[in-house]
Scaffold this motif. Sequence first.
Motif, PDB file in Angstrom:
ATOM      1  N   ASP A  66      83.863 109.493  97.438  1.00  0.00           N
ATOM      2  CA  ASP A  66      82.952 108.648  98.186  1.00  0.00           C
ATOM      3  C   ASP A  66      82.873 108.735  99.556  1.00  0.00           C
ATOM      4  O   ASP A  66      81.893 109.082 100.237  1.00  0.00           O
ATOM      5  CB  ASP A  66      83.529 107.130  97.817  1.00  0.00           C
ATOM      6  N   ASP A  67      84.096 108.802 100.278  1.00  0.00           N
ATOM      7  CA  ASP A  67      84.161 108.986 101.826  1.00  0.00           C
ATOM      8  C   ASP A  67      83.407 110.384 102.180  1.00  0.00           C
ATOM      9  O   ASP A  67      82.680 110.401 103.130  1.00  0.00           O
ATOM     10  CB  ASP A  67      85.634 109.050 102.346  1.00  0.00           C
ATOM     11  N   ASP A  68      83.459 111.436 101.411  1.00  0.00           N
ATOM     12  CA  ASP A  68      83.163 112.854 101.574  1.00  0.00           C
ATOM     13  C   ASP A  68      81.724 112.853 101.508  1.00  0.00           C
ATOM     14  O   ASP A  68      80.895 113.451 102.228  1.00  0.00           O
ATOM     15  CB  ASP A  68      83.707 113.779 100.684  1.00  0.00           C
ATOM     16  N   LEU A  69      81.167 112.134 100.485  1.00  0.00           N
ATOM     17  CA  LEU A  69      79.556 112.177 100.362  1.00  0.00           C
ATOM     18  C   LEU A  69      78.842 111.521 101.352  1.00  0.00           C
ATOM     19  O   LEU A  69      78.008 111.917 101.864  1.00  0.00           O
ATOM     20  CB  LEU A  69      79.306 111.432  98.809  1.00  0.00           C
ATOM     21  N   GLU A  70      79.477 110.350 102.089  1.00  0.00           N
ATOM     22  CA  GLU A  70      79.213 109.679 102.862  1.00  0.00           C
ATOM     23  C   GLU A  70      79.055 110.476 104.345  1.00  0.00           C
ATOM     24  O   GLU A  70      78.153 110.657 105.025  1.00  0.00           O
ATOM     25  CB  GLU A  70      79.608 108.173 103.248  1.00  0.00           C
ATOM     26  N   ALA A  71      80.067 111.248 104.432  1.00  0.00           N
ATOM     27  CA  ALA A  71      80.445 111.837 105.681  1.00  0.00           C
ATOM     28  C   ALA A  71      79.321 112.815 105.621  1.00  0.00           C
ATOM     29  O   ALA A  71      78.553 113.343 106.763  1.00  0.00           O
ATOM     30  CB  ALA A  71      81.855 112.481 105.803  1.00  0.00           C
ATOM     31  N   MET A 130      78.652 101.337  96.257  1.00  0.00           N
ATOM     32  CA  MET A 130      79.017 102.774  97.166  1.00  0.00           C
ATOM     33  C   MET A 130      77.491 103.327  97.619  1.00  0.00           C
ATOM     34  O   MET A 130      77.670 103.534  98.877  1.00  0.00           O
ATOM     35  CB  MET A 130      79.482 103.881  95.982  1.00  0.00           C
ATOM     36  N   TRP A 131      76.459 103.421  96.894  1.00  0.00           N
ATOM     37  CA  TRP A 131      75.201 103.842  97.429  1.00  0.00           C
ATOM     38  C   TRP A 131      74.579 102.975  98.317  1.00  0.00           C
ATOM     39  O   TRP A 131      73.899 103.467  99.331  1.00  0.00           O
ATOM     40  CB  TRP A 131      74.309 104.255  96.271  1.00  0.00           C
ATOM     41  N   THR A 132      74.918 101.598  98.383  1.00  0.00           N
ATOM     42  CA  THR A 132      74.466 100.742  99.451  1.00  0.00           C
ATOM     43  C   THR A 132      74.959 100.987 100.608  1.00  0.00           C
ATOM     44  O   THR A 132      74.661 101.009 101.593  1.00  0.00           O
ATOM     45  CB  THR A 132      74.659  99.325  98.838  1.00  0.00           C
TER      46      THR A 132
END
Length: 197
Positions: A66-71, A130-132
């Motif tokens: 999750d954090d890696d996707l956002e970063a 998560m996508w929000t």
Amino acid sequence: MTEPTGRRERKKAQTRQSLADAALELFLDRGYDQVGVKDVADAADVSVTTLFKHFSGKEALVFDQDDDLEAALVAAVRDRTPGRSIPQALREHILLKQSQLAVHAEDPRFADFTRLVEETPALRDYAHRMWTRHEAALTRAVAEAVGAPEGDVSCAALARFALEARSLILRHSEPRRAADEVFALLEHGWAASHPEG
């Protein structure tokens, strides 16, 4: 995920990966609702306290990237090459992720993982939240990149449409062509309201 440099960071990354792997194996084998966090901690040979140092809860074990996707989404905007528009940078990012996803899709567990998420209400809800969160982070990055005020609706719209476009592109039989068409629409609308970015 970025490569951890020190011994301590490597150990943390190994523990985190062991927990995520153990959780996925247990969830796929027994079903999400039949597995508790203690089961996952035991399978990874760590304490429940250690599990919660790495993950906020049971759902987060499934979405360990999750954090890696956002970063990566934020970096696609912030680190884009000069002259590249934000929609172009997001298009390239999504196509890169699509090609990486294609590699994962060859893993026999991938279909099981997808089914697990789709059939488990708690995981579907977590994925939506998560996508929000990703949308909010991407909106902030876009606004910063063009000097727009916080809450700028055009930045929020671009972030929302780019993230929604991802699912259209991934489902399409020709993802690159779909990305070209979707992001051409976004590019023209974005350029009309933000010619500088």
